[in-house]
Design a protein around this motif. Structure first.
Motif, PDB file in Angstrom:
ATOM      1  N   ALA A 232     142.325  22.990  20.169  1.00 56.62           N
ATOM      2  CA  ALA A 232     141.664  23.579  21.346  1.00 56.62           C
ATOM      3  C   ALA A 232     141.243  25.026  21.093  1.00 56.62           C
ATOM      4  CB  ALA A 232     142.608  23.506  22.544  1.00 56.62           C
ATOM      5  N   SER A 233     140.000  25.301  21.378  1.00 51.21           N
ATOM      6  CA  SER A 233     139.448  26.652  21.184  1.00 51.21           C
ATOM      7  C   SER A 233     138.172  26.742  22.019  1.00 51.21           C
ATOM      8  CB  SER A 233     139.114  26.877  19.711  1.00 51.21           C
ATOM      9  OG  SER A 233     138.094  25.979  19.311  1.00 51.21           O
ATOM     10  N   ALA A 234     137.573  27.917  22.011  1.00 51.21           N
ATOM     11  CA  ALA A 234     136.323  28.074  22.746  1.00 51.21           C
ATOM     12  C   ALA A 234     135.256  27.133  22.191  1.00 51.21           C
ATOM     13  CB  ALA A 234     135.858  29.522  22.634  1.00 51.21           C
ATOM     14  N   GLU A 235     135.332  26.924  20.874  1.00 47.43           N
ATOM     15  CA  GLU A 235     134.352  26.045  20.227  1.00 47.43           C
ATOM     16  C   GLU A 235     134.644  24.576  20.531  1.00 47.43           C
ATOM     17  OE1 GLU A 235     132.666  25.320  15.679  1.00 47.43           O
ATOM     18  OE2 GLU A 235     134.504  26.438  16.012  1.00 47.43           O
ATOM     19  N   HIS A 236     135.940  24.251  20.654  1.00 47.64           N
ATOM     20  CA  HIS A 236     136.335  22.862  20.883  1.00 47.64           C
ATOM     21  C   HIS A 236     137.281  22.755  22.077  1.00 47.64           C
ATOM     22  CE1 HIS A 236     134.536  21.746  17.117  1.00 47.64           C
ATOM     23  NE2 HIS A 236     135.372  22.465  16.398  1.00 47.64           N
ATOM     24  N   PRO A 237     136.816  22.881  23.295  1.00 43.96           N
ATOM     25  CA  PRO A 237     137.711  22.662  24.440  1.00 43.96           C
ATOM     26  C   PRO A 237     138.180  21.200  24.461  1.00 43.96           C
ATOM     27  CG  PRO A 237     135.437  22.930  25.168  1.00 43.96           C
ATOM     28  CD  PRO A 237     135.433  23.186  23.698  1.00 43.96           C
ATOM     29  N   CYS A 238     139.466  21.009  24.726  1.00 42.92           N
ATOM     30  CA  CYS A 238     140.045  19.657  24.639  1.00 42.92           C
ATOM     31  C   CYS A 238     140.612  19.201  25.985  1.00 42.92           C
ATOM     32  CB  CYS A 238     141.182  19.628  23.619  1.00 42.92           C
ATOM     33  SG  CYS A 238     140.668  20.001  21.941  1.00 42.92           S
TER      34      CYS A 238
END
Lengths: 281, 195
Positions: free
Chosen positions: A66-72
């Motif tokens: 989970a990150s700003a690039e990959h919200p989960c």
């Protein structure tokens, strides 16, 4: 000579795994698709002997990604029959009702929602309309479900992009992994399969298992397996640690799975979160 | 692999298969002290449970016909995990489970590819002087009778849980059948992991 022919003539990482082919795709951005499918990827973890631990395993992996690039978002798919202890706990904690889904948020980029089976069917039966997500926004959904009990596996599997198998060095575990790959191929030919060895990362058995199983799967079923590392699970203390190789896991942000259901589900969840909000924990 | 072949005479009490099975185990393992456990599973009449004095539980699974690849797959992947679960619930103090598998014959090639090597399992080929249909009918009747206590008293809720039919562990996996070639290769992987 076309680009694809040039690639075939060269030996290199691309010949070892198509993960590296995807990098090539990234260097040559495709024409933006009018559909939002490219930005939504669905992942799940299958532990052959630990079906009750599906939620915590999915949660662990999602928290690593989970990150700003990959919200989960963890999507717990609840089976319709007698709810298990885990399902009852989820329903209670997430205050699931027949009219709306109440989600939980774990920080800015990780959330979780439970979908009762009746609700799941309704989403697709009525094709609930929701606004399209912004182009280019990435979203990763983690399906938490019991493959032994969930009735619409054809629909669930057909939406998935990546399936991770936790495999022990036992015949039962290796066989279950092979069987589920074989079974799932009927529903989704583009699904990517990853192996997470359950054992000590220093244990050579993990390498042997992956090498031999991937060779067999490639030869017999014509699909590639990818190595995702090792995970150590201690059922007694209900704790685990993992040595995950996630560098290439989302190298390709474009989904190959052309599933209208996936779009409907993602949009529906987004609309639910924006309408009903999420409880931050 | 422990693999026994025995010949059994017709049992004296046709209603008590459990006693016959106990005798069989006694024949196979002289000196082993076992006690029948009052556990039955409706719809699964060929299961018998015993306990050793050391606390270990023994599960006996009888096949009235040949041991086929399909039967073995079901035994390993559907039945055994559920039986382990059942034993864990009913006998939490028992620290292990041993299994006896009785069958009339073995399908050609099955022993080459299937895990008959487990040292904790005993594989017993028997020659039973009774038709399979008759034995099945009798054992099924016995099993159903065992679901209630003498005098018609209903089983407690805990017992009722134990008496639930054993369901397949994973419907998805149950749909998949493997060829002999696939089984052989998976077995080779397992063997490589043991070395």
């Amino acid at each position: 000579m076309g680009l694809s022919e040039v690639q075939k003539l060269k030996r290199g990482l691309r010949d070892v795994s198509n993960i590296f082919e995807k990098k090539q795709t990234l260097e040559h951005p495709p024409v933006p698709s009018p559909s939002a499918k490219a930005s939504i990827q669905i992942v799940s973890i299958f532990a052959t002997e630990l079906p009750e631990d599906s939620l915590s395993l999915n949660m662990h992996l999602a928290s690593q990604i989970a990150s700003a690039e990959h919200p989960c978002t963890i999507v717990s798919l609840l089976a319709p029959e007698v709810p298990s202890e885990k399902d009852q706990m989820i329903e209670k904690n997430l205050r699931v009702t027949s009219s709306c889904l109440q989600g939980q948020s774990y920080g800015e980029y990780l959330s979780r929602v439970a979908v009762p089976y009746a609700h799941f069917e309704k989403i697709f039966d009525h094709k609930i309309e929701a606004g399209l997500p912004e182009q280019g926004a990435s979203q990763i959904l983690f399906f938490d479900f019991d493959s032994g009990a969930y009735p619409r596996l054809d629909q669930v599997v057909s939406m998935m992009d990546k399936w991770i198998f936790i495999v022990r060095p036992s015949l039962e575990s290796v066989m279950a992994c092979y069987k589920i790959i074989k079974a799932s191929m009927r529903f989704n030919r583009d699904l990517e399969y990853y192996v997470l060895y359950q054992g000590d990362p220093k244990d050579k058995k993990g390498e042997i298992l992956f090498e031999q199983l991937s060779l067999m799967v490639s030869k017999s079923l014509g699909v590639d397996l990818y190595w995702l590392g090792s995970i150590y699970l201690d059922k007694g203390s209900r704790s685990f640690g993992a040595d995950l190789m996630l560098d290439h896991f989302f190298l390709n942000t474009l989904s190959k799975i052309d599933s209208p259901d996936k779009i409907v589900l993602a949009h529906y969840l987004n609309s639910q979160f924006s309408t009903h909000g999420a409880v931050t924990v | 692999m422990n693999f026994y072949r025995i010949r059994v005479s017709k049992q004296q009490d046709p209603a008590d298969m459990s006693g016959v099975v106990q005798e069989l185990i006694g024949t196979l393992c002289p000196g082993l002290q076992i006690y029948p456990l009052n556990l039955t599973v409706p719809g699964k009449p060929y299961y018998y449970f015993f306990q050793e004095s050391c606390g270990r539980c023994i599960w006996v699974r009888i096949f009235l016909g040949p041991l086929t690849q399909k039967a073995l797959e079901s035994l390993l992947h559907d039945e055994m995990p559920r039986v382990k679960e059942l034993m864990a619930k009913s006998m939490p103090s028992a620290f292990s489970l041993k299994a006896f598998v009785f069958f009339k014959s073995i399908e050609k090639g099955v022993e080459q590819v299937f895990p008959l090597w487990s040292k904790d399992w005993l594989w017993v080929e028997y020659d039973y002087h009774e038709t399979p249909a008759a034995a099945g009918s009798r054992m099924a009747k016995r099993s159903l009778e065992g679901t209630s206590r003498p005098g018609g008293e209903k089983a407690s809720s805990d017992e009722a849980n134990l008496l639930q039919p054993i369901q397949p562990q994973n419907r998805f996996l149950e749909q998949v059948r493997l060829s002999h070639g696939e089984l052989a290769e998976l077995f080779e992987i397992y063997v490589a992991l043991q070395s």
